[in-house]
Design a protein around this motif. Structure first.
Motif, PDB file in Angstrom:
ATOM      1  N   UNK A   1       0.829  -1.210   0.000  1.00 42.07           N
ATOM      2  CA  UNK A   1       0.000   0.000   0.000  1.00 42.07           C
ATOM      3  C   UNK A   1       0.863   1.260   0.000  1.00 42.07           C
ATOM      4  N   UNK A   2       1.831   1.295   0.880  1.00 40.38           N
ATOM      5  CA  UNK A   2       2.604   2.529   1.023  1.00 40.38           C
ATOM      6  C   UNK A   2       3.743   2.607   0.013  1.00 40.38           C
ATOM      7  N   UNK A   3       4.739   1.744   0.156  1.00 40.45           N
ATOM      8  CA  UNK A   3       5.908   1.845  -0.729  1.00 40.45           C
ATOM      9  C   UNK A   3       5.515   1.522  -2.169  1.00 40.45           C
TER      10      UNK A   3
ATOM     11  N   UNK B   1       1.369   3.578   5.272  1.00 33.88           N
ATOM     12  CA  UNK B   1       2.547   3.935   6.048  1.00 33.88           C
ATOM     13  C   UNK B   1       2.228   3.879   7.542  1.00 33.88           C
ATOM     14  N   UNK B   2       1.021   4.329   7.883  1.00 33.76           N
ATOM     15  CA  UNK B   2       0.599   4.290   9.291  1.00 33.76           C
ATOM     16  C   UNK B   2       0.607   2.866   9.840  1.00 33.76           C
ATOM     17  N   UNK B   3       0.109   1.912   9.029  1.00 33.34           N
ATOM     18  CA  UNK B   3       0.094   0.500   9.460  1.00 33.34           C
ATOM     19  C   UNK B   3       1.530   0.005   9.627  1.00 33.34           C
ATOM     20  N   UNK B   4       2.394   0.359   8.669  1.00 34.55           N
ATOM     21  CA  UNK B   4       3.808  -0.061   8.770  1.00 34.55           C
ATOM     22  C   UNK B   4       4.469   0.531   9.998  1.00 34.55           C
ATOM     23  N   UNK B   5       4.130   1.796  10.284  1.00 35.18           N
ATOM     24  CA  UNK B   5       4.753   2.481  11.425  1.00 35.18           C
ATOM     25  C   UNK B   5       4.337   1.819  12.744  1.00 35.18           C
TER      26      UNK B   5
ATOM     27  N   UNK C   1       6.719  -0.511  14.943  1.00 33.64           N
ATOM     28  CA  UNK C   1       6.996  -0.145  16.334  1.00 33.64           C
ATOM     29  C   UNK C   1       6.796  -1.333  17.259  1.00 33.64           C
ATOM     30  N   UNK C   2       5.717  -2.088  17.038  1.00 32.90           N
ATOM     31  CA  UNK C   2       5.444  -3.260  17.892  1.00 32.90           C
ATOM     32  C   UNK C   2       6.517  -4.334  17.703  1.00 32.90           C
ATOM     33  N   UNK C   3       6.950  -4.528  16.452  1.00 31.75           N
ATOM     34  CA  UNK C   3       8.024  -5.511  16.202  1.00 31.75           C
ATOM     35  C   UNK C   3       9.309  -5.069  16.885  1.00 31.75           C
ATOM     36  N   UNK C   4       9.570  -3.748  16.858  1.00 36.17           N
ATOM     37  CA  UNK C   4      10.763  -3.233  17.539  1.00 36.17           C
ATOM     38  C   UNK C   4      10.672  -3.497  19.039  1.00 36.17           C
TER      39      UNK C   4
END
Lengths: 135, 163
Positions: free
Chosen positions: B39-41, B76-80, B84-87
């Motif tokens: 979706x984003x990239x 991008x919001x979903x990826x962010x 963050x959760x994966x981090x």
């Protein structure tokens, strides 16, 4: 359509799990027998930290090794649980060492005290029969 | 408290441990992170290629932007959020990874790149979007965006290859 392969390239890793087995010497089965320092039941990979003491059958295995398994889902389907090992347990695992020589390996199977094997996934890359010489 | 010890604390909080040990949440979050790429990239790539006049050259760039951004921004919001959760779930490993650091640096630079476009070239899009000569600066921004996103994705993948 000229740029379609770019999209394929981006999506390709999704089909292969967290990472491939390219960094491991898959044709080599090494037996690591020692003590569990840590058993990490977690994603994306489970880990068994194994300490092999001097005097081991294979001197090349002496040291502390990070033996990597699959995800909790994959391992669970093979019969592993979060209680399979705990720190201090005696452990015997057969695994494929890292190509670059660092003290890590990809789990092939563990030999349990009753002699039964617990495999990583579907005994990738070989069948049980083909690996009999590894023990 | 050093950054590394903060990462250690963070990944051992009950909810970070919960994500890491969950049969359901970890694959759901990791899968969403990767699917949101399309979706984003994916759409940003299409827009960059349009800026370079390699895709849909007869369509006004502002129209392409208007069509893709409502999808690219939530993507991008979903990826962010999922990133963050994966981090959080493996903060120590991520912080120690050279690939992760390069990825974060490039994401910041991509943000700067996007801001430069918005401030310098977006207001004047009507003047050049239909012409055959795209301003040199716009071409540079599009090439930087394409190149950096590819490296960001590669770094994200390569992180997984460190034990």
């Amino acid at each position: 359509m000229k740029y379609f392969p770019v999209g394929l390239l981006v999506m390709a890793p999704f089909g292969f799990g967290h990472h491939s087995f390219a960094m491991f010497e898959l044709t080599k089965d090494v037996t690591y027998e020692g003590t569990v320092m840590e058993y990490r039941w977690e994603n994306p990979h489970t880990h068994i930290i194994v300490k092999v003491e001097p005097g081991a059958a294979d001197p090349a295995t002496i040291g502390t090794w990070d033996v990597e398994g699959g995800s909790t889902n994959i391992m669970g389907r093979q019969g592993w649980t979060r209680a399979t090992f705990k720190a201090g347990d005696h452990v015997k695992v057969v695994a494929h060492p890292m190509k670059d020589g660092t003290k890590g390996a990809s789990l092939f199977y563990a030999v349990m005290p009753d002699g039964k094997r617990l495999y990583h996934d579907i005994a990738r890359p070989k069948t049980e029969g083909a690996s009999a010489s590894a023990q | 408290m050093s950054v590394l010890s903060w990462c250690h604390w963070l990944q051992n909080t009950p909810w970070a441990t919960g994500i890491r040990q969950s049969d359901l949440w970890f694959p759901f979050i990791e899968g969403s992170h990767i699917l949101a790429l399309s979706l984003s990239v994916g759409l940003i790539v299409m827009f960059d290629l349009r800026l370079l006049r390699l895709v849909l050259p007869t369509e006004p760039a502002s129209k392409i932007m208007r069509l893709v951004m409502p999808w690219a921004i939530p993507g991008f919001g979903i990826m962010f959020v999922t990133g963050g959760l994966l981090f959080f779930s493996q903060a120590e490993k991520a912080y120690s990874s050279g690939f992760f650091r390069v990825k974060m640096l490039l994401l910041v630079l991509l943000g700067v790149n996007a801001v430069v476009y918005q401030m310098k070239y977006y207001p004047s899009m009507a003047e050049w979007e239909s012409s055959e000569t795209v301003p040199r600066g716009v071409q540079v921004i599009a090439v930087v965006s394409l190149a950096f996103w590819m490296v960001v994705i590669a770094c994200g993948r390569l992180m997984a290859y460190e034990l």
